[in-house]
Design a protein around this motif. Sequence first.
Motif, short mmCIF file in Angstrom:
data_model
loop_
_atom_site.label_atom_id
_atom_site.label_comp_id
_atom_site.label_asym_id
_atom_site.label_seq_id
_atom_site.Cartn_x
_atom_site.Cartn_y
_atom_site.Cartn_z
N GLY A 23 -1.34 -2.88 14.37
CA GLY A 23 -0.44 -1.89 14.95
C GLY A 23 0.87 -1.77 14.20
N CYS A 24 1.36 -2.90 13.68
CA CYS A 24 2.66 -2.89 12.98
C CYS A 24 2.59 -2.24 11.61
N VAL A 25 1.42 -2.25 10.99
CA VAL A 25 1.33 -1.82 9.60
C VAL A 25 1.62 -0.33 9.41
N TRP A 26 1.33 0.50 10.43
CA TRP A 26 1.41 1.94 10.22
C TRP A 26 2.82 2.47 10.05
N PRO A 27 3.78 2.12 10.90
CA PRO A 27 5.14 2.61 10.63
C PRO A 27 5.71 2.10 9.32
N VAL A 28 5.35 0.87 8.93
CA VAL A 28 5.83 0.34 7.66
C VAL A 28 5.21 1.12 6.50
N LEU A 29 3.91 1.31 6.56
CA LEU A 29 3.21 1.99 5.46
C LEU A 29 3.69 3.43 5.31
N LEU A 30 3.72 4.17 6.41
CA LEU A 30 4.06 5.59 6.33
C LEU A 30 5.52 5.79 5.91
N ASN A 31 6.42 4.96 6.41
CA ASN A 31 7.82 5.07 6.00
C ASN A 31 8.00 4.68 4.53
N THR A 32 7.23 3.70 4.08
CA THR A 32 7.30 3.32 2.67
C THR A 32 6.81 4.45 1.78
N VAL A 33 5.73 5.10 2.17
CA VAL A 33 5.21 6.24 1.40
C VAL A 33 6.28 7.32 1.27
N LEU A 47 0.83 -1.21 0.00
CA LEU A 47 0.00 0.00 0.00
C LEU A 47 0.86 1.26 0.00
N GLY A 48 1.96 1.23 0.75
CA GLY A 48 2.83 2.40 0.79
C GLY A 48 3.45 2.71 -0.55
N THR A 49 3.81 1.67 -1.29
CA THR A 49 4.36 1.88 -2.64
C THR A 49 3.31 2.47 -3.57
N LEU A 50 2.09 1.94 -3.48
CA LEU A 50 1.00 2.45 -4.32
C LEU A 50 0.69 3.91 -3.99
N ILE A 51 0.54 4.20 -2.69
CA ILE A 51 0.18 5.57 -2.28
C ILE A 51 1.31 6.55 -2.57
N GLY A 52 2.55 6.12 -2.34
CA GLY A 52 3.67 7.01 -2.57
C GLY A 52 3.95 7.28 -4.03
N ARG A 77 -2.42 11.59 -6.66
CA ARG A 77 -3.87 11.63 -6.46
C ARG A 77 -4.32 10.58 -5.45
N VAL A 78 -3.74 9.40 -5.54
CA VAL A 78 -4.07 8.35 -4.57
C VAL A 78 -3.69 8.80 -3.17
N ARG A 79 -2.54 9.44 -3.05
CA ARG A 79 -2.09 9.93 -1.76
C ARG A 79 -3.02 11.00 -1.22
N ALA A 80 -3.49 11.89 -2.07
CA ALA A 80 -4.40 12.95 -1.64
C ALA A 80 -5.72 12.39 -1.13
N VAL A 81 -6.19 11.31 -1.76
CA VAL A 81 -7.45 10.69 -1.35
C VAL A 81 -7.29 9.90 -0.05
N CYS A 82 -6.19 9.18 0.08
CA CYS A 82 -6.01 8.26 1.21
C CYS A 82 -5.47 8.93 2.46
N GLU A 83 -4.77 10.04 2.33
CA GLU A 83 -4.07 10.62 3.47
C GLU A 83 -4.98 10.95 4.65
N PRO A 84 -6.16 11.59 4.46
CA PRO A 84 -7.02 11.88 5.62
C PRO A 84 -7.47 10.61 6.34
N VAL A 85 -7.81 9.58 5.59
CA VAL A 85 -8.26 8.32 6.20
C VAL A 85 -7.12 7.66 6.96
N LEU A 86 -5.92 7.68 6.40
CA LEU A 86 -4.77 7.07 7.06
C LEU A 86 -4.45 7.79 8.36
N GLU A 87 -4.51 9.12 8.34
CA GLU A 87 -4.23 9.88 9.55
C GLU A 87 -5.24 9.56 10.64
N PHE A 88 -6.51 9.35 10.25
CA PHE A 88 -7.54 9.00 11.23
C PHE A 88 -7.30 7.61 11.82
#
Length: 259
Positions: free
Chosen positions: A129-139, A78-83, A87-98
């Motif tokens: 819980g583990c997915v968030w640091p991986v996803l955000l760092n990948t982005v 997911l991080g590779t896709l969003i990063g 446009r994908v990042r703009a759509v997903c970012e608010p949901v990810l932050e929540f």
Amino acid sequence: MRRLLLRLVFVLALPVVLVAVWWVSSAGSEDVYWPPLRTILETFPDVWTGERWRGDVLPSVLRLTAGYALAAVVGVALGTLIGSYRRVRAVCEPVLEFLRAVPPPVLVPVIMLFAGIGDTMKIVVIASGCVWPVLLNTVEGVRAVDAVMTETARSYGITGAARLKDVVLPSAGPQIFAGLRQALSIGIILMVISEMFAASNGLGFTIVQFQRSFAIPDMWTGILLLGLLGFVLSVLFQLVERWALGWYHGLRAAARRSR
């Protein structure tokens, strides 16, 4: 050889000092909740027998491995896709932050409703819980790929899966591994927490049972075992990171020598 010994001294110096302080400060303790370290170490082999290793430690490690691996795969994908796509990042970012602001332990009762109280629930809790640091760092790692490198790859016709494998992931690798390192410590914490809910085995369950039965030295042996488990997993992670990012550490070493 000398450099290796010096590094070993630096690694072991602080743990040895802390253990010595613990040993001395607790030597004359008569507090039931703060037993001497000598008592804890003497109790350790009696508590953690082969049967308990198979019945409690092994299931915990397997759950941690499954949840961590699931988080790594989902987070990197997911991080590779969003990063890669603005446009994908703009759509997903608010949901990810929540979603990342919700503490994973709070989700345990909700996950129990959907996944039951078995191993699936515990694996999902660890992964959530583990997915968030991986996803955000990948982005962030994918976003930081050198534009010159990207354009060079495009000019040579390197696109699609080849571009992802040879350009994007290697360039984002250091950032991805930084997220994986953070996720490992979070995974150990969530492993223990998930085993405190409707469990019948595991390290978290066993430590709580010791505490409820006032077997305080036994409880401390479980805490000590968790620390040792975290240390071993950290060493194994460093070995894997050194192997996967050998080129990166080689460049850093060369840069230090050139200064």
